[in-house]
Scaffold this motif. Structure first.
Motif, PDB file in Angstrom:
ATOM      1  N   LYS A   1      11.874  17.341   1.039  1.00 35.16           N
ATOM      2  CA  LYS A   1      11.061  17.962  -0.007  1.00 35.16           C
ATOM      3  C   LYS A   1      11.894  18.287  -1.238  1.00 35.16           C
ATOM      4  CE  LYS A   1       7.754  19.862   3.246  1.00 35.16           C
ATOM      5  NZ  LYS A   1       7.265  21.041   3.951  1.00 35.16           N
ATOM      6  N   GLY A   2      13.124  18.738  -1.032  1.00 36.05           N
ATOM      7  CA  GLY A   2      14.017  19.040  -2.148  1.00 36.05           C
ATOM      8  C   GLY A   2      14.359  17.796  -2.951  1.00 36.05           C
ATOM      9  N   THR A   3      14.601  16.691  -2.261  1.00 37.54           N
ATOM     10  CA  THR A   3      14.908  15.432  -2.926  1.00 37.54           C
ATOM     11  C   THR A   3      13.721  14.942  -3.740  1.00 37.54           C
ATOM     12  OG1 THR A   3      16.448  14.859  -1.163  1.00 37.54           O
ATOM     13  CG2 THR A   3      15.659  13.061  -2.547  1.00 37.54           C
ATOM     14  N   ILE A   4      12.539  15.000  -3.156  1.00 39.34           N
ATOM     15  CA  ILE A   4      11.325  14.585  -3.865  1.00 39.34           C
ATOM     16  C   ILE A   4      11.111  15.466  -5.088  1.00 39.34           C
ATOM     17  CG2 ILE A   4       8.800  14.457  -3.707  1.00 39.34           C
ATOM     18  CD1 ILE A   4       9.226  13.580  -0.757  1.00 39.34           C
ATOM     19  N   PHE A   5      11.314  16.777  -4.940  1.00 41.99           N
ATOM     20  CA  PHE A   5      11.166  17.695  -6.062  1.00 41.99           C
ATOM     21  C   PHE A   5      12.134  17.340  -7.188  1.00 41.99           C
ATOM     22  CE2 PHE A   5      12.537  21.565  -8.273  1.00 41.99           C
ATOM     23  CZ  PHE A   5      11.335  21.937  -8.850  1.00 41.99           C
ATOM     24  N   CYS A   6      13.384  17.058  -6.856  1.00 36.18           N
ATOM     25  CA  CYS A   6      14.385  16.714  -7.879  1.00 36.18           C
ATOM     26  C   CYS A   6      14.013  15.430  -8.607  1.00 36.18           C
ATOM     27  CB  CYS A   6      15.766  16.580  -7.249  1.00 36.18           C
ATOM     28  SG  CYS A   6      16.480  18.151  -6.752  1.00 36.18           S
ATOM     29  N   ILE A   7      13.540  14.435  -7.871  1.00 31.72           N
ATOM     30  CA  ILE A   7      13.147  13.170  -8.497  1.00 31.72           C
ATOM     31  C   ILE A   7      11.970  13.376  -9.434  1.00 31.72           C
ATOM     32  CG2 ILE A   7      12.157  10.896  -8.021  1.00 31.72           C
ATOM     33  CD1 ILE A   7      13.923  10.872  -5.466  1.00 31.72           C
TER      34      ILE A   7
END
Length: 44
Positions: A27-33
């Motif tokens: 979820k953190g990776t998706i948020f950053c992207i």
């Protein structure tokens, strides 16, 4: 000293912790992207 028997330890707590960790990382990776794409679109 007790004999070690492979596969007898209850690891359900560790499995749940790892699943939660992987979920947060995903979820953190998706948020950053998404945030980076948003910033790129706003700056034009």
């Amino acid at each position: 000293m007790a004999e070690h028997k492979h596969g007898e330890m209850d690891i359900s707590v560790q499995e749940k912790t790892f699943a939660t960790f992987m979920s947060m990382v995903t979820k953190g990776t998706i948020f950053c992207i998404v945030l980076l794409i948003f910033i790129a679109l706003v700056n034009g």
